[in-house]
Design a protein around this motif. Structure first.
Motif, short mmCIF file in Angstrom:
data_model
loop_
_atom_site.label_atom_id
_atom_site.label_comp_id
_atom_site.label_asym_id
_atom_site.label_seq_id
_atom_site.Cartn_x
_atom_site.Cartn_y
_atom_site.Cartn_z
N LEU A 59 0.84 -1.21 0.00
CA LEU A 59 0.00 0.00 0.00
C LEU A 59 0.87 1.25 0.00
O LEU A 59 0.37 2.37 -0.02
CB LEU A 59 -0.91 0.02 1.23
CG LEU A 59 -2.11 -0.92 1.21
CD1 LEU A 59 -2.87 -0.83 2.53
CD2 LEU A 59 -3.04 -0.60 0.05
N PHE A 99 2.44 9.41 -11.71
CA PHE A 99 1.27 9.62 -10.87
C PHE A 99 0.06 8.96 -11.48
O PHE A 99 -0.45 9.41 -12.51
CB PHE A 99 0.98 11.12 -10.71
CG PHE A 99 1.90 11.77 -9.73
CD1 PHE A 99 1.58 11.77 -8.38
CD2 PHE A 99 3.09 12.36 -10.14
CE1 PHE A 99 2.43 12.36 -7.46
CE2 PHE A 99 3.94 12.95 -9.24
CZ PHE A 99 3.62 12.96 -7.89
N TYR A 100 -0.35 7.89 -10.90
CA TYR A 100 -1.57 7.24 -11.34
C TYR A 100 -1.96 6.33 -10.19
O TYR A 100 -1.11 5.66 -9.61
CB TYR A 100 -1.30 6.42 -12.62
CG TYR A 100 -2.55 5.97 -13.32
CD1 TYR A 100 -3.42 6.91 -13.89
CD2 TYR A 100 -2.88 4.62 -13.41
CE1 TYR A 100 -4.59 6.50 -14.51
CE2 TYR A 100 -4.04 4.21 -14.03
CZ TYR A 100 -4.89 5.15 -14.59
OH TYR A 100 -6.04 4.74 -15.21
N PRO A 101 -3.23 6.30 -9.82
CA PRO A 101 -3.58 5.61 -8.57
C PRO A 101 -3.49 4.09 -8.63
O PRO A 101 -3.81 3.45 -7.64
CB PRO A 101 -5.01 6.08 -8.30
CG PRO A 101 -5.51 6.59 -9.59
CD PRO A 101 -4.35 7.03 -10.39
N LEU A 151 -8.10 -0.87 -11.31
CA LEU A 151 -9.01 0.27 -11.24
C LEU A 151 -10.35 -0.06 -11.89
O LEU A 151 -10.40 -0.70 -12.93
CB LEU A 151 -8.42 1.47 -11.98
CG LEU A 151 -7.63 2.48 -11.13
CD1 LEU A 151 -6.36 1.83 -10.62
CD2 LEU A 151 -7.32 3.72 -11.91
N SER A 167 -12.84 6.77 -9.73
CA SER A 167 -12.36 5.40 -9.92
C SER A 167 -12.25 4.72 -8.56
O SER A 167 -11.98 5.37 -7.55
CB SER A 167 -11.01 5.40 -10.61
OG SER A 167 -11.07 6.11 -11.83
N VAL A 169 -10.28 1.58 -6.46
CA VAL A 169 -9.04 0.81 -6.59
C VAL A 169 -8.98 -0.36 -5.62
O VAL A 169 -9.27 -0.21 -4.43
CB VAL A 169 -7.80 1.70 -6.35
CG1 VAL A 169 -6.58 1.05 -6.99
CG2 VAL A 169 -8.00 3.10 -6.86
N TYR A 171 -6.15 -3.03 -4.42
CA TYR A 171 -4.69 -3.20 -4.48
C TYR A 171 -4.23 -4.65 -4.27
O TYR A 171 -3.05 -4.89 -4.05
CB TYR A 171 -4.00 -2.28 -3.46
CG TYR A 171 -4.04 -0.82 -3.88
CD1 TYR A 171 -3.44 -0.41 -5.06
CD2 TYR A 171 -4.68 0.13 -3.10
CE1 TYR A 171 -3.49 0.91 -5.47
CE2 TYR A 171 -4.73 1.47 -3.49
CZ TYR A 171 -4.13 1.85 -4.67
OH TYR A 171 -4.18 3.15 -5.06
N ARG A 292 -3.25 7.48 -25.69
CA ARG A 292 -2.35 8.57 -25.38
C ARG A 292 -1.31 8.76 -26.49
O ARG A 292 -0.71 7.81 -26.97
CB ARG A 292 -1.65 8.19 -24.09
CG ARG A 292 -0.83 9.23 -23.44
CD ARG A 292 -0.46 8.71 -22.06
NE ARG A 292 -0.27 7.25 -22.08
CZ ARG A 292 0.76 6.66 -21.52
NH1 ARG A 292 1.69 7.36 -20.94
NH2 ARG A 292 0.86 5.35 -21.55
N ASP A 299 8.54 10.82 -19.24
CA ASP A 299 9.63 11.18 -18.35
C ASP A 299 9.37 10.54 -17.00
O ASP A 299 8.70 11.10 -16.15
CB ASP A 299 9.70 12.71 -18.23
CG ASP A 299 11.01 13.15 -17.61
OD1 ASP A 299 11.68 12.31 -16.99
OD2 ASP A 299 11.34 14.34 -17.73
N ARG A 301 11.69 9.60 -14.91
CA ARG A 301 12.78 9.90 -13.96
C ARG A 301 13.22 8.64 -13.21
O ARG A 301 13.22 8.59 -12.00
CB ARG A 301 12.33 11.00 -12.97
CG ARG A 301 12.15 12.35 -13.65
CD ARG A 301 11.14 13.20 -12.92
NE ARG A 301 9.81 12.63 -13.01
CZ ARG A 301 8.89 12.70 -12.05
NH1 ARG A 301 9.18 13.28 -10.90
NH2 ARG A 301 7.69 12.18 -12.23
N ARG B 88 -13.37 -0.52 -1.75
CA ARG B 88 -12.22 -0.08 -2.53
C ARG B 88 -11.86 1.36 -2.20
O ARG B 88 -12.68 2.09 -1.65
CB ARG B 88 -12.55 -0.18 -4.03
CG ARG B 88 -12.65 -1.63 -4.52
CD ARG B 88 -13.37 -1.70 -5.85
NE ARG B 88 -13.30 -3.02 -6.46
CZ ARG B 88 -14.13 -4.03 -6.13
NH1 ARG B 88 -15.08 -3.87 -5.21
NH2 ARG B 88 -14.03 -5.20 -6.74
N PHE B 89 -10.63 1.74 -2.57
CA PHE B 89 -10.20 3.12 -2.42
C PHE B 89 -10.88 3.93 -3.51
O PHE B 89 -10.85 3.55 -4.68
CB PHE B 89 -8.68 3.24 -2.58
CG PHE B 89 -7.90 2.58 -1.48
CD1 PHE B 89 -7.41 3.33 -0.42
CD2 PHE B 89 -7.67 1.21 -1.49
CE1 PHE B 89 -6.69 2.72 0.61
CE2 PHE B 89 -6.95 0.59 -0.47
CZ PHE B 89 -6.46 1.35 0.59
N VAL B 91 -10.92 7.20 -5.70
CA VAL B 91 -9.99 8.26 -6.11
C VAL B 91 -10.64 9.13 -7.18
O VAL B 91 -11.56 8.69 -7.87
CB VAL B 91 -8.66 7.68 -6.66
CG1 VAL B 91 -7.94 6.89 -5.57
CG2 VAL B 91 -8.92 6.81 -7.87
#
Lengths: 508, 98
Positions: A59, A99-101, A151, A167, A169, A171, A292, A299, A301, B88-89, B91
């Motif tokens: 998590l 950054f994406y959940p 998701l 959305s 999620v 995990y 996309r 990038d 990184r 669920r989470f 978001v």
């Protein structure tokens, strides 16, 4: 020329291939079948309730630290060796920032410029009108990473991202060991590109199965493919490539390549320019839609993962794993073809139906090879196809076939009854013995009962008895048929025939 | 000459989802430049025979056995989530991404 609702235009495949050469590359993700996740002890079971297989590590809670799963490293090395790769003597994990959940850490731990395995190849066979043709697909790298969470987009009309209000999620999948296998560019396939792509993914799946490192179920997402493709005119430099994601069945691999060739050819024919982009494949239409744009390089990184130390497999360890590799599918196919004395076509049909290993296992416990092939590729394959499942997903085990075949040999069962036994096994009615007992499937071998049935049949058709007595022995078939019917198929037809002739005092 | 441009900082800010004001861009450009110059001095003395290290202790192969350990309960897992729904989470919706 056809146009879809998304505005993409396609030209017929043959026409596209008359002007362009395709170059393909395939990235395959395979979820490893370890008990626990890549960096923590959470279970990897599929289909559990949402967020019940998560802990501070997967998590991404503050202060948690990942520790590498030894079996995941071992499996990756074995995959690399099976794909004829070099194994790195020292390599690191890298942090891929985005950054994406789907990743609660806001990064994925992967490998970047130091993959564990590199520079390998996999030979695949494609059937052509001129016979089987072998293509060598070179492997660029095999690296370790972790899977992401799942998701669900809610609130939108279509359930897809666009139009979704939020959305949800789960995990459970985040942190499951994931292996990425990347091919080098595959050139020179010409119009066989769709078949080569499919054959590669299938061979890869078979290798994973042989290694026992993953259940490689494409429909459950434990094996997923992205297909890169570009077209160029013969003699020209390479074209711009697109990346088609979401290609989640063997059939779709072939269709995705074909579709993208038809689409790009149309773009180029009209003086357009292929855009470097991610496209999403749709099983229902067999076409992809634009996702996309990748005009701006991503990038991420990447930097060396500070929470993990390098992996440096010793030569001894690698050699020990190499020595323990199982027979590779291509080697096994060649061996079985010889052992069973079958032709390329029969071999291909056994392999394509997923019967190869099952037939081999059945023969290994003593069943005649013809009988083993007959059951798996006949009755059982028919049922599997009917139910839309793989052969191995059926409840029938090689031991069941061994038992049934032994009973046929001893005369206790005939083919018709044996089919009913399998019907019972498939319906979870119990073991072979239990089904025979509860369904009352034993061959009627009591001579008295059979003779009574024969007498009855003869009495019902006196003309037949006369024909037989006058030498037309083939007429016996009608009586045998009547007896089989009267005994509900539970008699040995050859025995009935013999008893009948004996009764009438006729010899063959 | 500075080793990091204002545009670089703006780009990094976007990647990190940080909204930076004009004065913050100036401020961080200067600060990051000092840091990069300090690191550059280390590069001057690092010869080819000294590989860059990513971990302070030279150790390799720290593995754990493939054994399942108890996870958090779902209640514990979701406890710190700002919003949940259907176990669920929850978001915000995501656009312009995959």
């Amino acid at each position: 020329m056809t146009t879809t609702s998304h505005g993409d235009v396609y030209i017929p495949f043959e026409e596209a291939m008359s002007r362009y050469e395709p170059i393909i590359g395939i990235e395959t993700h395979v979820e490893l079948g370890t008990n626990s996740k890549m960096w923590c002890g959470c279970s990897t079971d599929f289909g559990s309730d949402a967020n019940t297989q998560v802990c501070p590590v997967c998590l991404g809670l503050p202060g948690s630290m990942p520790v590498v799963n030894r079996v995941a490293v071992e499996s990756t090395i074995r995959i690399g060796l099976a794909l004829n790769c070099n194994i790195a003597q020292w390599c690191r994990f890298a942090r891929k920032n985005y950054f994406y959940p789907d990743m609660p850490k806001d990064y994925q731990i992967s490998q970047y410029d130091e993959p564990l395995c590199y520079d390998g190849y996999l030979d695949v066979t494609v059937d052509t009108p001129d016979g089987p043709q072998v293509f060598r697909v070179e492997i660029e790298r095999v690296h370790m990473e972790e899977d992401t969470g799942k998701l669900t987009h809610t609130g939108g009309a279509t359930g897809r991202i666009h139009g979704a209000e939020y959305s949800l999620v789960d995990y459970n999948r985040a942190g499951i060991p994931l292996i990425e296998i990347v091919t080098k560019t595959v050139i020179g396939t010409g119009s066989l590109a769709p078949e080569v792509a499919k054959a590669y993914v299938k061979e890869l799946r078979d290798v994973m199965r042989a290694l026992g490192v993953s259940d490689v179920r494409m429909e459950e997402g434990s094996m997923r493919c992205d297909v890169n493709l570009s077209l160029n005119k013969p003699g020209d430099g390479w074209g711009t490539r697109s990346e088609t994601k979401n290609v989640n069945s063997l059939r779709s691999v072939e269709r995705a390549v074909r579709s993208e060739i038809e689409r790009q050819a149309s773009v180029l024919d009209n003086g357009g320019r292929v855009i470097q982009e991610t496209r999403h494949f749709h099983e229902d239409t067999g076409r992809s839609t634009s996702g996309r744009s990748k005009e701006q390089a991503e990038d991420y990184r990447y930097f060396p993962e500070p929470d993990l130390v390098p992996v440096a497999p010793s030569l001894d360890w690698v050699e020990e794993l190499r020595a323990g590799l199982p027979e590779m599918p291509s080697v096994k196919r060649a061996r079985l073809k010889e052992e069973w004395n079958i032709n390329d076509f029969e071999l291909a049909s056994l392999a394509n139906s997923g019967a190869l290993d099952l037939v081999e296992a059945t023969i290994a416990i003593g069943v005649d090879s013809v009988a083993a092939r007959k059951w798996w590729t006949g009755e059982l394959l028919r049922v599997a196809n009917e139910q839309g499942v793989e052969l191995e997903a059926l409840r029938v085990a090689p031991q069941d076939i061994q038992q049934v075949e032994a009973l046929i040999t001893s005369g206790a069962l005939n083919d018709k009854l044996a089919r009913q036994v399998f019907e019972g096994i498939l319906a979870s009615e119990g073991t072979v013995e239990e089904i025979i007992a509860t369904r009352g499937l034993a061959v009627v071998s009591d001579d008295g009962a059979l003779l009574a049935a024969i007498d009855e049949a003869l009495a019902a058709a006196p003309d037949v008895a006369e024909k037989i007595l006058s030498g037309k022995i083939q007429a016996a078939g009608a009586v045998v048929g009547a007896v089989m019917k009267a005994t509900k198929g539970q008699a040995d037809a050859a025995k009935v025939r013999a008893l009948l002739l004996e009764r009438l005092g006729v010899s063959e | 000459m500075t080793s990091i441009s204002r545009a670089d900082v703006a780009h990094l800010g976007r990647l990190a989802r940080l909204e930076l004001t004009e004065s913050e861009l100036d401020h961080y450009s200067e600060q990051l430049d000092v840091i990069l110059q300090s690191v550059a001095r280390i590069s001057e003395v690092a010869a080819d025979d000294i590989p860059p290290m990513s971990h302070p202790i030279p150790m390799v192969n720290v593995f754990r056995d493939d054994v399942v350990k108890p996870s958090l309960t779902r209640e514990e897992a979701l406890a710190a989530a700002p919003a949940t729904e259907d176990d669920r989470f929850r978001v915000p919706r995501i656009l312009d991404e995959e």
